[in-house]
Scaffold this active site. Structure first.
Site, PDB file in Angstrom:
ATOM      1  N   THR A  30       0.747  -1.179   0.295  1.00 33.06           N
ATOM      2  CA  THR A  30      -0.129   0.121   0.011  1.00 33.06           C
ATOM      3  C   THR A  30       0.691   1.266   0.021  1.00 33.06           C
ATOM      4  OG1 THR A  30      -1.405   1.279   1.402  1.00 33.06           O
ATOM      5  CG2 THR A  30      -0.229  -0.414   2.450  1.00 33.06           C
ATOM      6  N   ASP A  31       0.410   2.328  -0.429  1.00 36.82           N
ATOM      7  CA  ASP A  31       0.970   3.465  -0.492  1.00 36.82           C
ATOM      8  C   ASP A  31       1.114   4.271   1.110  1.00 36.82           C
ATOM      9  OD1 ASP A  31      -1.687   4.250  -0.093  1.00 36.82           O
ATOM     10  OD2 ASP A  31      -1.756   5.817  -1.511  1.00 36.82           O
ATOM     11  N   GLU A  32       0.289   3.617   1.896  1.00 36.02           N
ATOM     12  CA  GLU A  32       0.381   3.866   3.325  1.00 36.02           C
ATOM     13  C   GLU A  32       1.727   3.676   3.927  1.00 36.02           C
ATOM     14  OE1 GLU A  32      -2.790   3.669   5.867  1.00 36.02           O
ATOM     15  OE2 GLU A  32      -4.341   3.643   4.356  1.00 36.02           O
ATOM     16  N   TYR A  60      -1.752  -0.529  10.942  1.00 39.72           N
ATOM     17  CA  TYR A  60      -1.845  -1.250   9.878  1.00 39.72           C
ATOM     18  C   TYR A  60      -0.876  -0.797   9.073  1.00 39.72           C
ATOM     19  CZ  TYR A  60      -3.317  -1.478   4.921  1.00 39.72           C
ATOM     20  OH  TYR A  60      -3.245  -1.763   3.545  1.00 39.72           O
ATOM     21  N   LYS A 117     -15.424   1.055   4.794  1.00 41.28           N
ATOM     22  CA  LYS A 117     -14.417   1.904   4.219  1.00 41.28           C
ATOM     23  C   LYS A 117     -15.365   3.019   3.534  1.00 41.28           C
ATOM     24  CE  LYS A 117     -11.292  -1.062   4.848  1.00 41.28           C
ATOM     25  NZ  LYS A 117     -10.736  -2.061   3.939  1.00 41.28           N
ATOM     26  N   LYS A 138       2.178  -3.553   7.236  1.00 42.81           N
ATOM     27  CA  LYS A 138       2.473  -3.661   5.896  1.00 42.81           C
ATOM     28  C   LYS A 138       3.836  -3.187   5.466  1.00 42.81           C
ATOM     29  CE  LYS A 138      -0.438  -4.556   3.146  1.00 42.81           C
ATOM     30  NZ  LYS A 138      -0.812  -5.716   2.349  1.00 42.81           N
TER      31      LYS A 138
HETATM   32  P1  NAD Z   1     -10.203  -6.785   2.629  1.00 39.31           P
HETATM   33  O1  NAD Z   1     -10.043  -6.477   3.840  1.00 39.31           O
HETATM   34  O2  NAD Z   1     -11.383  -6.464   1.734  1.00 39.31           O
HETATM   35  O3  NAD Z   1      -9.989  -8.189   2.335  1.00 39.31           O
HETATM   36  C1  NAD Z   1      -9.137  -9.022   2.834  1.00 39.31           C
HETATM   37  C2  NAD Z   1      -9.221 -10.412   2.719  1.00 39.31           C
HETATM   38  O4  NAD Z   1      -7.975 -11.394   3.414  1.00 39.31           O
HETATM   39  C3  NAD Z   1     -10.673 -10.910   3.311  1.00 39.31           C
HETATM   40  O5  NAD Z   1     -11.130 -11.829   2.241  1.00 39.31           O
HETATM   41  C4  NAD Z   1     -10.299 -11.694   4.524  1.00 39.31           C
HETATM   42  O6  NAD Z   1     -11.013 -12.905   4.808  1.00 39.31           O
HETATM   43  C5  NAD Z   1      -8.783 -12.220   4.030  1.00 39.31           C
HETATM   44  N1  NAD Z   1      -7.878 -12.708   5.137  1.00 39.31           N
HETATM   45  C6  NAD Z   1      -7.683 -11.671   6.047  1.00 39.31           C
HETATM   46  N2  NAD Z   1      -6.820 -12.305   7.204  1.00 39.31           N
HETATM   47  C7  NAD Z   1      -6.585 -13.595   6.844  1.00 39.31           C
HETATM   48  C8  NAD Z   1      -5.753 -14.572   7.052  1.00 39.31           C
HETATM   49  N3  NAD Z   1      -5.035 -14.572   8.308  1.00 39.31           N
HETATM   50  N4  NAD Z   1      -5.628 -15.807   6.397  1.00 39.31           N
HETATM   51  C9  NAD Z   1      -6.594 -15.868   5.018  1.00 39.31           C
HETATM   52  N5  NAD Z   1      -7.066 -14.851   4.821  1.00 39.31           N
HETATM   53  C10 NAD Z   1      -7.257 -13.711   5.344  1.00 39.31           C
HETATM   54  O7  NAD Z   1      -8.903  -5.942   1.887  1.00 39.31           O
HETATM   55  P2  NAD Z   1      -8.555  -5.417   0.534  1.00 39.31           P
HETATM   56  O8  NAD Z   1      -9.098  -3.967   0.591  1.00 39.31           O
HETATM   57  O9  NAD Z   1      -9.197  -6.141  -0.805  1.00 39.31           O
HETATM   58  O10 NAD Z   1      -7.156  -5.288   0.487  1.00 39.31           O
HETATM   59  C11 NAD Z   1      -6.415  -6.352   0.134  1.00 39.31           C
HETATM   60  C12 NAD Z   1      -4.906  -5.950  -0.158  1.00 39.31           C
HETATM   61  O11 NAD Z   1      -4.438  -4.846  -0.840  1.00 39.31           O
HETATM   62  C13 NAD Z   1      -4.393  -5.939   1.385  1.00 39.31           C
HETATM   63  O12 NAD Z   1      -3.135  -6.356   1.421  1.00 39.31           O
HETATM   64  C14 NAD Z   1      -4.446  -4.235   1.505  1.00 39.31           C
HETATM   65  O13 NAD Z   1      -3.212  -4.056   2.365  1.00 39.31           O
HETATM   66  C15 NAD Z   1      -4.012  -4.023   0.121  1.00 39.31           C
HETATM   67  N6  NAD Z   1      -4.222  -2.552  -0.265  1.00 39.31           N
HETATM   68  C16 NAD Z   1      -5.648  -2.277  -0.271  1.00 39.31           C
HETATM   69  C17 NAD Z   1      -6.018  -1.004  -0.780  1.00 39.31           C
HETATM   70  C18 NAD Z   1      -7.346  -0.438  -0.680  1.00 39.31           C
HETATM   71  O14 NAD Z   1      -7.728   0.658  -1.061  1.00 39.31           O
HETATM   72  N7  NAD Z   1      -8.347  -1.442  -0.230  1.00 39.31           N
HETATM   73  C19 NAD Z   1      -5.230  -0.114  -1.463  1.00 39.31           C
HETATM   74  C20 NAD Z   1      -3.686  -0.765  -1.430  1.00 39.31           C
HETATM   75  C21 NAD Z   1      -3.022  -1.774  -0.937  1.00 39.31           C
HETATM   76  O1  DAU Z   2      -3.917   4.382   0.385  1.00 36.47           O
HETATM   77  C1  DAU Z   2      -4.253   2.781   0.378  1.00 36.47           C
HETATM   78  C2  DAU Z   2      -5.255   2.243   1.607  1.00 36.47           C
HETATM   79  O2  DAU Z   2      -6.444   2.964   1.248  1.00 36.47           O
HETATM   80  C3  DAU Z   2      -5.399   0.946   2.107  1.00 36.47           C
HETATM   81  O3  DAU Z   2      -3.850   0.460   2.232  1.00 36.47           O
HETATM   82  C4  DAU Z   2      -6.221   0.493   3.034  1.00 36.47           C
HETATM   83  O4  DAU Z   2      -6.235  -0.935   3.211  1.00 36.47           O
HETATM   84  C5  DAU Z   2      -7.520   0.953   2.560  1.00 36.47           C
HETATM   85  O5  DAU Z   2      -8.439   0.865   3.558  1.00 36.47           O
HETATM   86  C6  DAU Z   2      -7.482   2.741   2.395  1.00 36.47           C
HETATM   87  O6  DAU Z   2      -7.068   2.991   3.690  1.00 36.47           O
HETATM   88  P1  DAU Z   2      -7.832   4.584   4.179  1.00 36.47           P
HETATM   89  O7  DAU Z   2      -7.757   4.702   5.706  1.00 36.47           O
HETATM   90  O8  DAU Z   2      -7.213   5.876   3.078  1.00 36.47           O
HETATM   91  O9  DAU Z   2      -9.380   4.284   3.662  1.00 36.47           O
HETATM   92  P2  DAU Z   2     -10.676   4.630   4.372  1.00 36.47           P
HETATM   93  O10 DAU Z   2     -11.648   4.227   3.476  1.00 36.47           O
HETATM   94  O11 DAU Z   2     -10.807   3.997   5.890  1.00 36.47           O
HETATM   95  O12 DAU Z   2     -10.515   6.002   4.752  1.00 36.47           O
HETATM   96  C7  DAU Z   2     -10.589   7.100   3.522  1.00 36.47           C
HETATM   97  C8  DAU Z   2     -10.454   8.523   4.161  1.00 36.47           C
HETATM   98  O13 DAU Z   2     -11.815   8.993   4.727  1.00 36.47           O
HETATM   99  C9  DAU Z   2      -9.463   8.685   5.522  1.00 36.47           C
HETATM  100  O14 DAU Z   2      -9.187  10.075   5.234  1.00 36.47           O
HETATM  101  C10 DAU Z   2     -10.623   8.698   6.589  1.00 36.47           C
HETATM  102  C11 DAU Z   2     -11.784   9.207   6.049  1.00 36.47           C
HETATM  103  N1  DAU Z   2     -13.133   8.449   6.442  1.00 36.47           N
HETATM  104  C12 DAU Z   2     -13.312   7.134   6.581  1.00 36.47           C
HETATM  105  C13 DAU Z   2     -14.366   6.738   7.085  1.00 36.47           C
HETATM  106  C14 DAU Z   2     -14.483   5.094   7.305  1.00 36.47           C
HETATM  107  C15 DAU Z   2     -14.170   9.475   7.142  1.00 36.47           C
HETATM  108  O15 DAU Z   2     -13.931  10.645   7.000  1.00 36.47           O
HETATM  109  N2  DAU Z   2     -15.293   8.456   7.690  1.00 36.47           N
HETATM  110  C16 DAU Z   2     -15.491   7.527   7.674  1.00 36.47           C
HETATM  111  O16 DAU Z   2     -16.429   7.177   8.225  1.00 36.47           O
END
Ligand code: NAD
Ligand code: DAU
Length: 339
Positions: A125-127, A153, A192, A157
């Protein structure tokens, strides 16, 4: 070719499975997922009907079960999506993040070493780069930006990324890492920002914006992320990190207002609530490397992607309604009441 995908019952992993089943009809696709609160088997209902797809309900931390799967299935490529992914939950309870995101990654890589693979890909992730100041729009994260994390988190990562790099250097594991910005699209878990706001707006519930809503995220349609990973695992160079992002920075408040407008809901639903602890201000990816070296460009414009996403949630209440009616209710109550 056998591709093992972990975390495939979650948001991005499931989109990746559907993308791969369609693009590579001859590949065998295996999904390993322990089905935590974020994993939904209903998401994979269509995939289950495909003869080239197999699902294993297994925890990536369970070494003996993971080794058994490798022994029997002999995957060529492993893509590790499985993770605890929600920043707010990591602030409440970091431990499971360290376990799954760090130890789980180690188990997967040990299996790769033991049984042999052609590529291990870590979905990061970019985080891991921390955040950028809001008054310096000229600054972006490149692959050389130092790791500088803010939340449990992102720290977990980042630790996993360092472990992957060490396995590549020490053991010669053929590995790549991608660091993507915020994704949006179908099957995004309701906790999210974007799905939460769409679902709450549809239900005429308050829209809880943290702080003043001025934090910036760099949004990418999930299919563009899947295409980037596809390019990296087939054409990317082992040992390399690739940033993924589409130069689409938006303030949270503007996204929430846009959702209200699209759904015809009043902005009076917006409620400003206490800020997230340690809240990162701005994320912004420089994708020059993946564009120049692998020819990746984002294909879905935000204006189209957000419409498709909102329409998807309108048409797929049968997917999200059971989620928000279960354990999620307790989570929501804990995180948002009296905030
Ligand atoms: P998500 O939370 O929607 O899904 C995670 C999945 O992993 C779920 O199906 C969960 O059951 C499974 N899981 C969790 N723990 C596990 C374990 N111990 N063993 C097996 N399975 C397990 O997450 P997402 O948003 O799809 O993110 C997927 C990947 O992408 C993550 O590694 C996250 O860090 C990365 N990522 C997410 C974003 C984003 O915006 N969502 C952006 C950049 C990177
Ligand atoms: O940048 C990549 C990351 O993006 C991934 O690595 C993470 O897995 C993914 O969850 C996401 O992280 P963020 O913290 O950016 O996403 P989230 O949707 O939780 O929040 C987006 C922004 O919105 C953040 O600035 C917090 C804000 N927010 C979020 C929630 C859930 C609110 O203002 N209100 C809310 O209820």
């Amino acid at each position: 070719m056998t591709v093992l995908i972990t975390g495939g019952a979650g948001f991005i992993g499931s989109n990746f499975i559907y993308y791969f089943l369609k693009k590579y009809p001859d590949y065998k696709i295996l999904c390993v997922d322990s089905l935590t609160y974020a994993g939904n088997l209903s998401t994979l209902e269509q995939a289950m009907k495909n003869k080239n797809f197999r699902f294993f309900k297994t925890d990536i931390c369970d070494r003996s079960e993971i080794y058994k799967i490798f022994e029997n299935e002999k995957p060529d490529i492993v893509v590790n999506f499985a993770a605890e992914s929600h920043v707010d939950r990591s602030i409440e309870n970091p431990e499971i993040f360290l376990k799954t995101n760090i130890f789980g990654t180690q188990v997967m890589m040990d299996a790769c070493r033991k049984y042999g693979i052609t590529r291990y890909h870590q979905v990061s992730t970019d985080e891991v780069y921390g955040d950028l100041p809001i008054d310096r729009p000229d600054l972006f994260f490149t692959e050389e930006t130092p790791i500088h994390t803010s939340s449990p988190y992102s720290s977990s990562k980042a630790a996993a990324d360092l472990l992957v790099q060490s396995y590549h250097r020490t053991y010669g594991l053929p590995a790549t890492i991608s660091r993507c910005s915020n994704n949006y699209g179908p099957y995004h878990f309701p906790e999210k920002l974007i799905p939460l706001m769409i679902i709450n707006a549809l239900n005429n519930k308050p829209l809880p914006v943290y702080g003043k809503g001025l934090n910036i995220r760099d949004w990418l349609y999930v299919e563009d992320h899947c295409k980037a990973i596809d390019l990296i695992i087939h054409k990317g160079k082992s040992g390399e990190v690739y940033n993924i992002g589409g130069h689409n920075e938006m303030k949270n408040i503007d996204i929430v207002k846009l959702i209200c407008k699209y759904l015809g809901k009043p902005e009076s639903l917006i409620t400003f609530v206490a800020d997230r602890k340690g809240h990162d201000m701005r994320y912004a990816i420089d994708p020059t490397k993946i564009r120049n070296q692998l020819g990746w460009i984002p294909e879905t414009k935000f204006s189209d992607g957000i419409k498709k996403t909102i329409e998807w949630y309108i048409n797929n209440e049968k997917w999200w309604y059971p989620i928000i009616s279960g354990e999620y209710k307790n989570y929501y109550e804990k995180m948002y009441s009296n905030r």
